[in-house]
Write an enzyme that holds these catalytic residues in place. Structure first.
Site, mmCIF file in Angstrom:
data_model
loop_
_atom_site.group_PDB
_atom_site.id
_atom_site.type_symbol
_atom_site.label_atom_id
_atom_site.label_comp_id
_atom_site.label_asym_id
_atom_site.label_seq_id
_atom_site.Cartn_x
_atom_site.Cartn_y
_atom_site.Cartn_z
ATOM 1 N N ALA A 95 0.736 -1.378 -0.317
ATOM 2 C CA ALA A 95 -0.335 0.013 0.284
ATOM 3 C C ALA A 95 0.817 1.017 -0.077
ATOM 4 C CB ALA A 95 -1.156 -0.271 1.208
ATOM 5 N N LYS A 96 2.165 1.087 0.589
ATOM 6 C CA LYS A 96 3.276 2.232 0.372
ATOM 7 C C LYS A 96 2.490 3.242 1.621
ATOM 8 C CE LYS A 96 5.677 0.258 -3.383
ATOM 9 N NZ LYS A 96 4.916 -0.451 -3.951
ATOM 10 N N ARG A 97 1.599 3.083 2.406
ATOM 11 C CA ARG A 97 1.639 4.232 3.238
ATOM 12 C C ARG A 97 2.180 5.003 3.635
ATOM 13 N NH1 ARG A 97 -2.960 3.270 -0.427
ATOM 14 N NH2 ARG A 97 -4.804 2.530 0.573
#
Length: 274
Positions: free
Chosen positions: A95-97
């Site tokens: 998700a690369k949050r």
């Protein structure tokens, strides 16, 4: 899933393969488009075909979010299917949050409470308070972006300060103040080659999530030569090189064969430590 359990799975399957579920509605076989949920139908078939040869699955959220509610439903169904039918598989939400604290806390709640996923990829750019909310969940993992495989990694990650220290090295060093190798991994692209040697000097015991073999051209042999440690320490992802090798009704069998081929290569590499 803790670090020891992950290593036990690697030893048992003689594999450290992660299958990336970057499922694009425009690339799946045409015969699945008549299914009420073609994305889930495709994922289910891929998972059933490859589970013998991998130790992890990595759905990339962008491919699901691009379809709105239907895509999110397919993502959730995929996660639940893997957990219910293949509970030994490590699930990575790619998700690369990473945002201010209260926003990151909501992201963490989504993936770790609502979906009960093992791990999530996180961008470190906003610093410690954007990462620590994810670290408050016992038994869950943060996979921090360190040195990625895309061309743009040179724009920031490889820039040096006055002392010659590169930005990704600062990320590795600073983030070790936030969590240990039982809760944090790092993303390091397979195309980075000899950089694995430098990375292992800083984080010798951490697991590394390694995208970029297969379609992106990374070398599994080189990754293992410079990146493998005594507990393997690698989760190597392949997405397009497995899930899209065939667009006919035989796509699942073709994916299984592709996963088996990678697993056999990994089994050879693991002989160095097992």
């Amino acid at each position: 899933m803790n670090k020891q359990s992950l290593f036990e799975n690697i030893k048992r399957k003689k594999s450290f393969l992660c299958v990336g579920l970057d499922t694009d509605i425009k690339k799946i076989p045409d015969h699945l488009l008549d299914d009420p949920d073609p994305i889930f139908a495709f994922n289910k078939a891929i998972v059933d075909a490859t589970a013998d040869y991998c130790i992890a699955y990595k759905p990339n959220l962008a491919f699901y979010e691009s379809m709105g509610v239907k895509g999110w439903i397919a993502f959730e169904k995929t996660v639940n299917y893997i957990k219910e039918n293949y509970p030994d598989q490590f699930i990575i939400a790619d998700a690369k949050r990473g945002d201010i604290g209260n926003t990151s806390a909501m992201y963490a709640r989504t993936f770790f409470e609502e979906l009960d996923i093992d791990s999530v990829t996180v961008a470190p750019y906003m610093g410690e308070d954007s990462v620590t909310p994810f670290l408050s969940y016992e038994g869950k993992w943060v996979i921090l972006l360190a040195l990625t495989s895309n061309k743009g990694s040179h724009d920031f990650q490889l820039t040096e300060d006055a002392n010659g220290e590169r930005l990704f090295e600062k990320v590795l060093k600073k983030s070790q103040e936030w969590a240990n190798d039982e809760q944090m991994m790092y993303v390091v692209g397979a195309t980075q080659g000899r950089a694995f040697e430098d990375i292992r000097k800083i984080v010798p015991n951490h697991f590394l999530l390694v995208p970029g073999i297969g379609a992106q051209g990374g070398s599994l042999e080189e990754v293992c030569k410079y990146g493998m440690n005594s507990t393997c320490g690698l989760i190597v992802n392949s997405s397009r090189g497995i899930i899209y090798v065939d667009k006919t009704e035989n796509f699942a069998a073709a994916a299984r064969a592709a996963a088996k081929e990678v697993q056999e290569q990994m089994a050879e590499q693991l002989k160095a430590i097992l």
